[in-house]
Each structure stands twice: as C-alpha cells, then as structure tokens.
Design a protein around this motif. Structure first.
Motif, PDB file in Angstrom:
ATOM      1  N   ALA A   1       0.901  -1.308   0.004  1.00  0.00           N
ATOM      2  CA  ALA A   1       0.034   0.016  -0.077  1.00  0.00           C
ATOM      3  C   ALA A   1       0.882   1.282   0.088  1.00  0.00           C
ATOM      4  O   ALA A   1       0.692   2.203  -0.491  1.00  0.00           O
ATOM      5  CB  ALA A   1      -0.878   0.133   1.121  1.00  0.00           C
ATOM      6  N   ARG A   2       1.975   1.456   0.987  1.00  0.00           N
ATOM      7  CA  ARG A   2       2.795   2.356   0.781  1.00  0.00           C
ATOM      8  C   ARG A   2       3.565   2.473  -0.709  1.00  0.00           C
ATOM      9  O   ARG A   2       3.649   3.562  -0.948  1.00  0.00           O
ATOM     10  CB  ARG A   2       3.840   2.300   1.843  1.00  0.00           C
ATOM     11  N   TRP A   3       4.111   1.454  -0.999  1.00  0.00           N
ATOM     12  CA  TRP A   3       4.706   1.436  -2.419  1.00  0.00           C
ATOM     13  C   TRP A   3       3.800   1.952  -3.367  1.00  0.00           C
ATOM     14  O   TRP A   3       4.178   2.687  -4.227  1.00  0.00           O
ATOM     15  CB  TRP A   3       4.830   0.033  -2.630  1.00  0.00           C
TER      16      TRP A   3
ATOM     17  N   MET B   1       1.587   7.585  -6.722  1.00  0.00           N
ATOM     18  CA  MET B   1       0.435   8.321  -7.233  1.00  0.00           C
ATOM     19  C   MET B   1       0.810   9.556  -7.964  1.00  0.00           C
ATOM     20  O   MET B   1      -0.063  10.020  -8.743  1.00  0.00           O
ATOM     21  CB  MET B   1      -0.575   8.542  -5.980  1.00  0.00           C
ATOM     22  N   SER B   2       1.955   9.996  -7.683  1.00  0.00           N
ATOM     23  CA  SER B   2       2.104  11.602  -8.157  1.00  0.00           C
ATOM     24  C   SER B   2       3.341  11.363  -9.281  1.00  0.00           C
ATOM     25  O   SER B   2       3.527  12.505  -9.618  1.00  0.00           O
ATOM     26  CB  SER B   2       2.666  12.395  -7.053  1.00  0.00           C
ATOM     27  N   ARG B   3       3.825  10.269  -9.451  1.00  0.00           N
ATOM     28  CA  ARG B   3       4.768  10.174 -10.488  1.00  0.00           C
ATOM     29  C   ARG B   3       4.353   9.896 -11.805  1.00  0.00           C
ATOM     30  O   ARG B   3       3.432   9.654 -12.031  1.00  0.00           O
ATOM     31  CB  ARG B   3       5.712   9.043 -10.185  1.00  0.00           C
ATOM     32  N   GLY B   4       5.019  10.358 -12.851  1.00  0.00           N
ATOM     33  CA  GLY B   4       5.002  10.211 -14.136  1.00  0.00           C
ATOM     34  C   GLY B   4       3.807  11.417 -14.763  1.00  0.00           C
ATOM     35  O   GLY B   4       3.866  12.362 -13.950  1.00  0.00           O
ATOM     36  N   PRO B   5       3.462  11.221 -15.598  1.00  0.00           N
ATOM     37  CA  PRO B   5       3.342  10.338 -17.074  1.00  0.00           C
ATOM     38  C   PRO B   5       4.718  10.176 -17.592  1.00  0.00           C
ATOM     39  O   PRO B   5       5.455  11.207 -17.383  1.00  0.00           O
ATOM     40  CB  PRO B   5       2.313  10.463 -17.934  1.00  0.00           C
ATOM     41  N   TYR B   6       4.957   8.922 -18.003  1.00  0.00           N
ATOM     42  CA  TYR B   6       6.145   8.645 -18.705  1.00  0.00           C
ATOM     43  C   TYR B   6       5.926   8.252 -20.161  1.00  0.00           C
ATOM     44  O   TYR B   6       4.907   7.879 -20.524  1.00  0.00           O
ATOM     45  CB  TYR B   6       6.866   7.367 -18.064  1.00  0.00           C
ATOM     46  N   SER B   7       6.826   8.876 -20.936  1.00  0.00           N
ATOM     47  CA  SER B   7       6.461   8.655 -22.574  1.00  0.00           C
ATOM     48  C   SER B   7       7.827   8.398 -23.162  1.00  0.00           C
ATOM     49  O   SER B   7       8.763   9.169 -22.730  1.00  0.00           O
ATOM     50  CB  SER B   7       5.768  10.009 -23.049  1.00  0.00           C
TER      51      SER B   7
END
Length: 642
Positions: free
Chosen positions: A190-192, A197-203
C-alpha cells in the motif's frame, strides 16, 4: 480499518462503486464479480422460496411475485449498465446504478408487473403473466448465476501469467488472520503504491534523444556496456566493457523502466487494497505509453543498444525480459483488466499494440538476431514471445515458444554438472548464471500457465534440468562455497535477488527445503514477495512431515529426522531434520502438526480439483412443476368450456 476487512472498496465515489460489480473474464468480456454474483444468488434464492411457498401451494401473492420479478429485472438492467454502458458513458452508467435505479426504476417496474398480472389475459395459461413471469425470471436468473459461478471456478479474473493469483488470495487470508509477515507485506504494498501516485506520466517522447529514424516515438538507447573510446578524439568507435554498466546508456529506456516500476507498485497496491485510485493511476500511465497517439511508443524496438561507430541498435530482448520478469509487466496489465478504469477501448488498443510488436519481433532482422542467439538473449526472446502470446490469448503459440526452449535451448545452455558454459565466458559470469536461470524459470512459468504440463519437472535423460542449475548455484549464494570463476572478482553479489529466486523455486517445486536455503540469506522480505510467494503456499503442496520431499509422509521420513539427532536440541533444525512448523526447532509440536494433518501413510499428496458449474436441479424441478400446472389448468379450462 484496512480495506481487506471492509465489505466495500476504499473509495466511495459513484464512479468507484461500479467496480463493486464489474470485472472481465479471460476473453476481455465484462461480467460479475463476487459481490454482484452474491446479489444475484440472493435474488435467485428468494425466488425459490417464493415459488415454493406461494405459487406451488396455491394462489400466489401478486405483490410478492411482482417484487421478485422487479428485482430480477433490475439485476439485469444493472448488469447491462455496468458491463456495457460503462465503457461508452461511464458517468451515465454510475448514475443509472445510483439511487434512481435502486428506487424509482424498481418501483416503476414492480407496479407495471402488478398491473400486468391482474389484467385479464386471453392467452393460454402457460403464457399468462401469472405463470410466464416467474418461469422466465427463474430461468434468466439461473443462467446468469451459472455464468458467474463458471467465472468464479475458472479463476479467470483477473488474468495473470507469471503470478499465481491463488497465492495472492492466500496472502489475503493470512492478512485477515493477522499473520505478521503478511500484514507487513500488505502495508508495504500500500505504501509502495501510494508513493507512485504522483509520479509520471512517462512517455518515449519525453526523452532528450531521438532515434536514427528521426521519429520521437521510436525508443532508443545505447548498449548497456558500451563506452566512448578513450583513445580517440571523438570517442568513436565506442568500445564494449563487458559487465561494466554505463549509467548514461538507458536514454528512453529510463522512461519505460520508470513506467513499469510505477505500474507494478500501483497495481499490486490496487489488488491488495481494492482501492480504485491505484487502478486509475496505473491505467493512465499504461494509456499514455500504449494508447495516446501523441505519447505512445511505436510497436518496435529497432534502435536499442546502439554502439556509436559500430551498430545502429537492435531488439533489446534482455531488456524486455527484465520488464516482464522482474516487474511482472504483463501481469500488471492483466490484473488491471478487472477495473472499470481500464476500459474496453484501452484493452483493445493495448492488445493491438502488442500484436504489432509481436509481429515485428518475429519478422524483423533485429528480432531474428535475438532468436538465433544461444545464450540468455535467446532465453529472453522465448520468454517475451510466450508472454505476449499468453496475454493475447494464443495459448498454443505461447506453448510452442516454451516447448522450443525446453526441446532445443536447454541442452545447449546447461551442462550435466549444472553450470552454464556459454554464460561462463562472460566477465560477470556469476550474475549471468543467475540471470539466465531466472529467465528460464519465467519461460517454465508461462508454460505451466498455458498448459497442463509442469515444465519445472522437465529433465533430459542425463539429468540436465532447471532444478540441477538451481542446485549448482545454491551453495554459492548461501556462502557455503566461493565462486572462483571471476578474473579478479570485481562484481557485487545480489543476496536479495537470490532470496527471491529461492522463494519462487520453493513454490514451483513444492519443496520447503528451499525455504530453509532462503532463510540462510538473512532476509524475511523483499518488496512484497511474501504476497506472491507466501510460505503457506509451499506447505500446502506437501504433507507436513515429508522430510525428504518424495511426495509421501511415511516411516522413512521419521527415520531420517531422528537419525539427524536434533530432536529437542538447541541446534537449529530445518525441514529435512524435523522443523515442519518453520520455527527453527524440531520438537513435539512438529510431530503434532504432522500427524494432525492425517497424511501419514496416505500415499502421494495431491491437489483437489475444482468441480465444474452446472445448472441447478431445483431450477429444472420448479420449471417442470410450473409447466405441469399450466397444462393442467388448460385441461380444466377445456372441460369447463364443454
């Protein structure tokens, strides 16, 4: 309260509530999940009681009949809204299943049915609403509930290829029971997930470098061991320093690896917490990489591993093998299919992407180079191809790729002493022995997932097998032997990785002795492997007391453990020396556990088969009685007419 202890998902928005009812089967079709199936079974059960008490014994209560029929109609309406409308207009679907549907719609249907039943009917008795409505209602409910039962027994929701969902469900049970290690693993997951949640988006288009094609949608990278030439002014041609990783070589692959790492954490958190926010974020990241025309990657890998001055790149089969194996990339997409945030459009577009990617792998010169390799590149090729085939639903093609590895490559890669001669020529041959074995495990896992064969038990006539390769490496991993094949021993070891492989091997081979080998490395957890490979899953595959792991618990096991001389001693015991409850000691509690299970002299330990769903006999009985009453009523009416 943790979401696993709650009957409702963590998120309470209308959009998230629809996940309480929708998921996908193996073909990608939307259907019920357990909670909706429970409602359906409840309606059907109520129908049985009503028909048995009122209709079969006398004049049925009109209001009760209407209530049963309206509940059934509403169940079907809700199923249509959540499994079909939600893909077109998610907001409308959520509203339809909200308070309006729960109250106004059902009440309206109920009143219309009451009027219909009370209205005089010119049709034959079997078609009169009093007979026809309960009959059709019961049959529809039975068919729908059998569909839900079939899906539950198939275990096809969600889909995985290298992760055993039964292990994850077992981990959930252990969590509810308060198992300390499992509780920690769930909280870690859950912590992982929250951390991503706030990373990305990646392209692929976010990278600073452009492939030689000039298309920013083509992924590009340098070879991982390629370095500028220190002996030339322009650094060309680059040179290869085998085993020495160049941190600037990843380029666009940094975006891809970051996306895969994030989605793994989000999807695992989603599965164990049932919180749709994780699935929503993971869907967004996958959609950005595979679906969105402005940010998607082209379905080819032609420009990875460029060596300036020597090569313009090629298919990075080991890189994709790492994504699929280490981060369970395809499993994450398969698990996500149960979420409403992963729509049919997303599913279709992603499958089309991998269909094109697979075609490129098989037909391109870059792909053929990897196929023709003899070392770990070939193993990765077979694994990537079989995993994509399994994801696309072509189990025959997936099995063919797996069979090719075991029929053709294994005898080339492994020697009769368990070594891997081709990998031994590499600078970091210790790492590549582990790496190729790990990827061969992945190939076997896909084979087990798409067929009834157990590829982990595969062995050549001279004994060469995956287990032989594992047994060769174990004493080096645990420190009992020293690896002396390195020139100067310049490379670091990976004890956390060895621990994960041993836990995985214990599960696949059903051998608790490998848990003891993993314990020697000093780890109790690595990320959330205790969820994927819980100890309890291993112990379920053997009789408690089967010390020599020959499949039976008999007198030979007792002779072995007592000859070891560790009974009630202070010395640490293992499974082979009597520690059957995994507390590190051999004493009376181990014997009690073994004989309490009842496996002594009972023969081989076998798993129980899941029964196939079938139509309920009660349903046919009630339908027959309904039809009989209708025919009898017609006869009586005919007599009165004369």
């Amino acid at each position: 309260m943790h979401p696993l202890d709650s009957p409702e998902p963590l998120s309470k928005s209308a959009g998230d509530r629809k996940n309480s009812w929708k998921m996908h089967d193996k073909a990608g079709n939307a259907t019920y999940n357990g909670r909706q199936s429970g409602r359906l079974f409840g309606i059907r059960r109520f129908s049985f009681i009503f028909l048995g008490r009122h209709f079969l014994r006398g004049t049925p209560n009109v209001n009760s009949m209407a209530h049963v029929a309206s509940m059934s109609c509403f169940s079907v309406i809700r199923w249509v809204c959540l499994t079909h409308v939600s893909y077109v207009t998610p907001g409308l679907s959520a509203n339809l299943v909200g308070p309006i549907a729960n109250n106004l719609w059902r009440k309206t249907i109920e009143m219309r049915i009451i009027n219909l039943i009370r209205r005089p009917c010119p049709f034959p008795s079997v078609l009169r609403p009093r007979i026809f409505i309960p009959l059709v209602t019961l049959l529809c409910l039975q068919l729908l509930s059998c569909r839900a039962t079939a899906l539950a027994s198939e275990g096809g929701v969600p889909r995985t290829f290298t992760i055993n969902l039964e292990n994850l469900e077992l981990a959930k049970q252990l969590y509810r029971q308060g198992d300390e290690i499992t509780v920690e693993a769930v909280e870690t997951a859950a912590r992982w997930g929250q951390s991503f949640m706030s990373r990305g988006p990646y392209s692929v288009v976010n990278g600073p470098n452009v492939a030689p094609s000039g298309d920013p949608h083509d992924i590009v990278s340098f070879g991982p061991y390629a370095w500028p030439n220190p002996d030339t002014d322009d650094g060309l041609p680059w040179i290869i320093r085998d085993g020495i990783f160049n941190p600037s070589a990843t380029m666009d692959w940094h975006q891809l690896i970051s996306m895969v790492e994030a989605t793994e954490g989000l999807v695992m958190a989603y599965y164990v917490t049932e919180d749709e926010k994780f699935a929503e974020r993971a869907s967004f990241l996958f959609r950005t990489w595979f679906v969105n025309p402005e940010t998607r990657m082209n379905p080819r890998d032609k420009y990875s591993n460029i060596v300036p001055g020597i090569s313009d790149g090629g298919f990075n089969a080991p890189g994709w093998g790492n994504l699929f194996g280490a981060w369970k990339f395809m499993d994450n997409i398969g698990i996500l299919e149960q979420s409403p945030h992963w729509t049919l459009e997303d599913d279709k577009a992603t499958k089309e992407w991998f269909t094109e990617f697979r075609q490129w792998i098989v037909e391109s010169p870059e792909g053929q180079i990897q196929f023709s390799d003899r070392a770990n590149h070939a193993t990765n090729y077979d694994y990537v191809l079989s995993n994509i085939d399994a994801y696309l639903g072509d189990n025959d093609a997936a099995k063919a790729a797996v069979d090719y590895y075991f029929d053709t490559r294994l005898e080339v890669q492994f020697a009769v002493d368990g070594t891997q001669p081709i990998e031994m020529t590499r600078a970091n041959n210790y790492l590549y022995h582990r790496y190729n074995l790990d990827r061969a495990f992945d190939v076997a896992t896909i084979g087990n997932a798409v067929s009834d064969e157990d590829y982990f038990q595969f062995a050549l006539e001279d004994g060469r097998s995956l287990r032989l390769g594992l047994d060769y490496l174990i004493p080096y991993w645990t420190g009992e032997k020293e690896w002396d094949n390195w020139p100067g021993n310049p490379f670091a070891t990976q004890p956390a990785v060895y621990w994960m492989i041993l836990r995985r091997a214990a599960d696949h081979f059903g051998d608790p002795r490998l848990l003891d080998e993993a314990d020697k490395l000093g780890y109790t957890r690595v990320r959330y492997e205790n969820l994927i490979y819980p100890e309890a899953a291993v112990l379920q595959k053997v009789w408690i007391g089967d010390a020599n792991v020959d499949g039976e618990f008999d007198s030979s096991d007792l002779v072995d453990v007592f000859q070891a001389g560790l009974y009630e001693s202070a010395e640490r015991a293992t499974w082979a020396t009597g520690d059957w409850n995994r507390d590190g000691q051999f004493n009376s509690t181990d014997l009690v556990a073994a004989f309490s299970q009842g496996g002594y002299d009972q023969g081989p330990h076998t798993a129980r088969a899941v029964p196939e769903p079938r139509l309920n006999l009660i349903t046919f009985t009630l339908c027959f009685v309904l039809l009989y009453r209708a025919v009898k009523t017609n006869v009586v009416d005919a007599r009165h007419a004369f």
